[in-house]
Design a protein around this motif. Structure first.
Motif, PDB file in Angstrom:
ATOM      1  N   GLN B 152       0.841  -1.195   0.000  1.00  0.00           N
ATOM      2  CA  GLN B 152       0.000   0.000   0.000  1.00  0.00           C
ATOM      3  C   GLN B 152       0.872   1.239   0.000  1.00  0.00           C
ATOM      4  O   GLN B 152       1.822   1.332   0.765  1.00  0.00           O
ATOM      5  CB  GLN B 152      -0.945  -0.050   1.203  1.00  0.00           C
ATOM      6  CG  GLN B 152      -2.027  -1.110   0.993  1.00  0.00           C
ATOM      7  CD  GLN B 152      -2.616  -1.622   2.274  1.00  0.00           C
ATOM      8  OE1 GLN B 152      -2.907  -0.862   3.188  1.00  0.00           O
ATOM      9  NE2 GLN B 152      -2.789  -2.916   2.368  1.00  0.00           N
ATOM     10  N   GLU B 161       3.444   2.716   2.540  1.00  0.00           N
ATOM     11  CA  GLU B 161       2.803   2.620   3.852  1.00  0.00           C
ATOM     12  C   GLU B 161       2.981   1.240   4.475  1.00  0.00           C
ATOM     13  O   GLU B 161       3.177   1.098   5.671  1.00  0.00           O
ATOM     14  CB  GLU B 161       1.307   2.918   3.713  1.00  0.00           C
ATOM     15  CG  GLU B 161       1.030   4.340   3.263  1.00  0.00           C
ATOM     16  CD  GLU B 161      -0.469   4.590   3.134  1.00  0.00           C
ATOM     17  OE1 GLU B 161      -0.891   5.690   3.491  1.00  0.00           O
ATOM     18  OE2 GLU B 161      -1.192   3.680   2.681  1.00  0.00           O
ATOM     19  N   HIS B 230      -9.978   1.842 -10.861  1.00  0.00           N
ATOM     20  CA  HIS B 230     -10.637   2.000  -9.565  1.00  0.00           C
ATOM     21  C   HIS B 230      -9.581   1.924  -8.462  1.00  0.00           C
ATOM     22  O   HIS B 230      -8.934   0.898  -8.292  1.00  0.00           O
ATOM     23  CB  HIS B 230     -11.693   0.913  -9.345  1.00  0.00           C
ATOM     24  CG  HIS B 230     -12.346   0.985  -7.996  1.00  0.00           C
ATOM     25  ND1 HIS B 230     -13.219   1.989  -7.646  1.00  0.00           N
ATOM     26  CD2 HIS B 230     -12.211   0.216  -6.892  1.00  0.00           C
ATOM     27  CE1 HIS B 230     -13.606   1.824  -6.401  1.00  0.00           C
ATOM     28  NE2 HIS B 230     -13.006   0.754  -5.914  1.00  0.00           N
ATOM     29  N   GLY B 232     -10.265   3.104  -5.096  1.00  0.00           N
ATOM     30  CA  GLY B 232     -10.816   3.073  -3.741  1.00  0.00           C
ATOM     31  C   GLY B 232     -10.543   4.378  -3.019  1.00  0.00           C
ATOM     32  O   GLY B 232      -9.857   5.252  -3.546  1.00  0.00           O
ATOM     33  N   VAL B 233     -11.090   4.506  -1.798  1.00  0.00           N
ATOM     34  CA  VAL B 233     -10.987   5.794  -1.098  1.00  0.00           C
ATOM     35  C   VAL B 233      -9.593   6.089  -0.579  1.00  0.00           C
ATOM     36  O   VAL B 233      -9.246   7.243  -0.367  1.00  0.00           O
ATOM     37  CB  VAL B 233     -11.967   5.924   0.093  1.00  0.00           C
ATOM     38  CG1 VAL B 233     -13.357   6.179  -0.388  1.00  0.00           C
ATOM     39  CG2 VAL B 233     -11.896   4.744   1.027  1.00  0.00           C
ATOM     40  N   SER B 234      -8.775   5.065  -0.337  1.00  0.00           N
ATOM     41  CA  SER B 234      -7.419   5.363   0.143  1.00  0.00           C
ATOM     42  C   SER B 234      -6.387   4.638  -0.721  1.00  0.00           C
ATOM     43  O   SER B 234      -5.343   4.209  -0.225  1.00  0.00           O
ATOM     44  CB  SER B 234      -7.286   5.019   1.629  1.00  0.00           C
ATOM     45  OG  SER B 234      -7.645   3.671   1.878  1.00  0.00           O
ATOM     46  N   SER B 236      -6.146   1.748  -2.015  1.00  0.00           N
ATOM     47  CA  SER B 236      -5.721   0.386  -1.699  1.00  0.00           C
ATOM     48  C   SER B 236      -6.690  -0.666  -2.230  1.00  0.00           C
ATOM     49  O   SER B 236      -6.667  -1.814  -1.780  1.00  0.00           O
ATOM     50  CB  SER B 236      -5.509   0.225  -0.187  1.00  0.00           C
ATOM     51  OG  SER B 236      -6.727  -0.082   0.439  1.00  0.00           O
ATOM     52  N   ALA B 237      -7.532  -0.303  -3.192  1.00  0.00           N
ATOM     53  CA  ALA B 237      -8.445  -1.297  -3.769  1.00  0.00           C
ATOM     54  C   ALA B 237      -7.643  -2.409  -4.447  1.00  0.00           C
ATOM     55  O   ALA B 237      -6.492  -2.202  -4.843  1.00  0.00           O
ATOM     56  CB  ALA B 237      -9.381  -0.634  -4.784  1.00  0.00           C
ATOM     57  N   GLY B 238      -8.247  -3.583  -4.551  1.00  0.00           N
ATOM     58  CA  GLY B 238      -7.625  -4.686  -5.286  1.00  0.00           C
ATOM     59  C   GLY B 238      -6.788  -5.618  -4.447  1.00  0.00           C
ATOM     60  O   GLY B 238      -6.087  -6.477  -4.979  1.00  0.00           O
ATOM     61  N   GLU B 239      -6.873  -5.503  -3.112  1.00  0.00           N
ATOM     62  CA  GLU B 239      -6.027  -6.350  -2.246  1.00  0.00           C
ATOM     63  C   GLU B 239      -6.652  -7.742  -2.100  1.00  0.00           C
ATOM     64  O   GLU B 239      -6.882  -8.251  -0.992  1.00  0.00           O
ATOM     65  CB  GLU B 239      -5.804  -5.681  -0.887  1.00  0.00           C
ATOM     66  CG  GLU B 239      -4.866  -4.489  -0.949  1.00  0.00           C
ATOM     67  CD  GLU B 239      -3.412  -4.865  -1.257  1.00  0.00           C
ATOM     68  OE1 GLU B 239      -3.075  -6.070  -1.253  1.00  0.00           O
ATOM     69  OE2 GLU B 239      -2.619  -3.941  -1.506  1.00  0.00           O
ATOM     70  N   TRP B 240      -6.856  -8.349  -3.235  1.00  0.00           N
ATOM     71  CA  TRP B 240      -7.439  -9.675  -3.352  1.00  0.00           C
ATOM     72  C   TRP B 240      -6.545 -10.745  -2.725  1.00  0.00           C
ATOM     73  O   TRP B 240      -7.029 -11.750  -2.188  1.00  0.00           O
ATOM     74  CB  TRP B 240      -7.642  -9.917  -4.842  1.00  0.00           C
ATOM     75  CG  TRP B 240      -8.018 -11.255  -5.321  1.00  0.00           C
ATOM     76  CD1 TRP B 240      -9.250 -11.836  -5.264  1.00  0.00           C
ATOM     77  CD2 TRP B 240      -7.166 -12.173  -6.031  1.00  0.00           C
ATOM     78  NE1 TRP B 240      -9.207 -13.054  -5.890  1.00  0.00           N
ATOM     79  CE2 TRP B 240      -7.952 -13.289  -6.367  1.00  0.00           C
ATOM     80  CE3 TRP B 240      -5.822 -12.145  -6.423  1.00  0.00           C
ATOM     81  CZ2 TRP B 240      -7.428 -14.373  -7.071  1.00  0.00           C
ATOM     82  CZ3 TRP B 240      -5.311 -13.215  -7.118  1.00  0.00           C
ATOM     83  CH2 TRP B 240      -6.101 -14.317  -7.432  1.00  0.00           C
TER      84      TRP B 240
END
Lengths: 414, 414
Positions: B152, B161, B230, B232-234, B236-240
């Motif tokens: 991230q 981070e 996409h 996400g709000v911070s 970090s989307a996609g942390e599949w």
């Protein structure tokens, strides 16, 4: 994915009306700021909506150092919309004015075993007739009926492609309904309906990224991404309920094993209860509604079995909702539908803890998990917005042919 | 989620340049059709890009019944971009011209145990120096360096981070890199980088809805939704990779149990191999690259252990990619990164079968599953586009102050 200029115009007209409904009264300047459209475009679209009598001029507000700004508001009595929520255990129907206030509602129980399209259609027809009579409005004022039905639907053809709970395959639901209902019908599913309801009036309002988790007989995830509804390429996004959470787990009505739904849908919760306490008085065999209601009462009175069942269910929900937090990085996860409403805050508290055990800490910290704040049936409300969208599309097409530049200029405040 | 008019202008300028890079030569009329922007807006943005020498006029094409249309193309030599892909086992660096052709590349191995920020930064600095020297370009022409680092990241501050593989927490990576690299630096992660690379040049081109599954040491899902990335709000989307696929399963480096990554990332595949055949010659303890290469050779030569390990891995991949198909209803799922490239089509064939066993039939039928068609390192390519975006944003802001209506009018073809 290329959109025609007519698509864009229709979408913009709908977006302007949505803003007016959310924030009446408002000015063209505020609408331009809220939508990102130019003032000239907003003025044209507001002119069209005034022509359609969906909105009205309601006066002026002083503007710092400029001319007074004209204010517009939704014309609540400019039409009526009906929203239908077909679920496995009930049919809810609500009739709304154009400001989306509820004017009348009707409810039909769907008894266990009722699964033929004709049976469900009969309930819908009766309830729609009831709300129109109760509201005492002229039929001509009903702009359309939005219908939410579980499973996968084809909006263009009005076909219920697949509804696992009733084993429906390619049921022409809109054709069947139109034998009883004379208004324009618009079909979609509860995931889309509740997502739009939260986006317009609920916890996703102002949030560009929200996941609305529906917990009923079936479960799913309505997706608000980048400020709008995410439908996917064939309108079936959000089928979270059929994600495998336990490899080789419980048999699901979809034919697969270990789906989320088999652990956290109402029948799954009943099975959780049966496995933990086979003789529990909380269990009402064959009656999801009564069992969930008994669990909710048990939670309030501190019944250890009820507490343990909800905790056990929340464990599966925690891992499965953590998937959504990790994948979408949403601002808010909203728990919606009747099971969430019945089990309420005690469920949400357990779910929050369980999700935090599975999700990555950073996206978790960016996400709120809340109960739907919408006081009525969100699926009815969302379905009504689909009827509004459909009505606006058809009248918009007629109006676009009529409208001349000279005519729209009259409403341009420049 | 409200965007300022400057945000919208910057996004539109970038979108026009992206279209020109994808389709040179092209006309303002084609650009307007492709972007949905008005011809007047396109003409203004094209004028700005001409001023910046990022594009050039390259002649005219006949237009049916109208004046000849001016054509523009990307000015490939108008600048250079560097893309950096920092992975757990290597650092790849590529230098591109403005048309995103590779002019030079360099690679550094990251040895097991090298995990200090200073060690990784040293590899990046060496490889960046190498590509600039190889390409023989003037430093002034490098518009920026995009850096993809796992985990991230905070793009605004340039901080890594959280990178679980190295146990990095809040490492100021851009600050560390800027001691060696004088060009502007833009940080993001490989999920975002490969998603953009596929959107511009790969399997997601022209598709509004794509999921790019990266299979390397870590695994994740880059998301192209509604035609764009996409985040996400911070961001970090996609942390599949850290979704729980087996409750109480294998311990993950993130601290959780049963994450997707622990079964299908390179170390997870090594563990699958060890569990199936502890003494296999395919296993190179402590060396992911050599083990995956041995499995790939084994697949080609029909080694039964290799086939069984890949099948076993595909079983976990099947359930986990089915989640993505059910949730996003994408047009295409792209398998990317070095493990996917090494195991190739035999892996894809197994994965297709396994996903079909778990996903709902209708979204499955709407989805293709393919290997990334990008011949170079997609993370370098995507990182370079982030540098281009950043460069365009800063020059655009300077140019916006300079540009007068009279100046942009000169480029308006009306």
């Amino acid at each position: 994915m290329k959109r025609t200029s007519r698509d864009i115009r229709t979408a913009n007209r709908y977006e302007v009306l949505r803003q007016i409904i959310a924030e009446s009264p408002t000015s063209r300047q505020e609408l331009a700021a809220a939508t990102g459209l130019s003032l000239a475009t907003v003025a044209t679209l507001v002119g069209e909506l005034l022509d359609l009598r969906m909105i009205t001029e309601v006066g002026f507000e002083e503007s710092a150092g400029g001319r007074p700004r004209g204010l517009v508001a939704v014309n609540a009595s400019g039409g009526a919309l009906i929203g239908v929520d077909i679920a496995e255990t009930y049919v809810h129907v609500e009739l709304f004015d154009l400001a989306l206030n509820v004017l009348a509602r009707a409810e039909e129980d769907v008894r266990p075993g009722e699964s033929l399209p004709e049976q469900l259609v009969g309930h819908v027809a009766a309830a729609v007739g009831s709300v129109v009579t109760q509201a005492g409005i002229e039929g001509a004022r009903v702009l359309g009926v939005g219908v939410s039905v579980p499973g996968q639907v084809d909006r263009a053809t009005g076909i219920s492609e697949y509804a696992p709970n009733w084993d429906w395959h390619d049921v022409p639901l809109v054709d069947l309904l139109s034998e009883y209902i004379a208004y324009p019908l618009y079909l979609d599913n509860p995931l889309r309906a509740v997502a739009v309801a939260e986006l317009w009036f609920g916890a996703a309002r102002g949030s560009g990224n929200a996941v609305v988790v529906t917990l009923g007989t079936g479960v799913g995830a309505g997706l608000v991404l980048g400020g709008g509804l995410h439908r996917g390429v064939s309108n079936s996004a959000g089928e979270w309920g059929h994600n495998t959470i336990v490899l080789d787990g419980r048999l699901c009505r979809c034919g697969n094993h270990g789906c989320v739904e088999t652990y956290v849908g109402a029948p799954g919760i009943m099975l959780n209860l049966r496995e933990l306490s086979p003789d529990s008085e909380l269990l009402h065999p064959g009656d999801q509604t009564a069992t969930i209601a008994a669990l909710a009462r048990g939670m309030r009175t501190g019944d250890p079995v009820a507490i343990e069942v909800v905790r056990h269910t929340a464990r599966y929900l925690g891992a499965s909702i953590a998937h959504l937090v990790n994948l979408f990085n949403p601002e808010v996860v909203v728990l919606s539908s009747w099971v969430a409403a019945a089990l309420g805050e005690p469920l949400v508290a357990e779910v929050r803890e369980a999700v935090a055990r599975h999700a990555l800490p950073r996206p978790m910290a960016a996400t709120e998990i809340v109960l739907s704040p919408i006081p009525t049936d969100p699926a009815c409300l969302g379905a009504a917005t689909f009827a509004l969208e459909g009505a606006l599309q058809s009248v918009g097409q007629r109006s676009a042919k009529r409208t001349t530049p000279a005519r729209t200029k009259m409403h341009d405040p420049r």
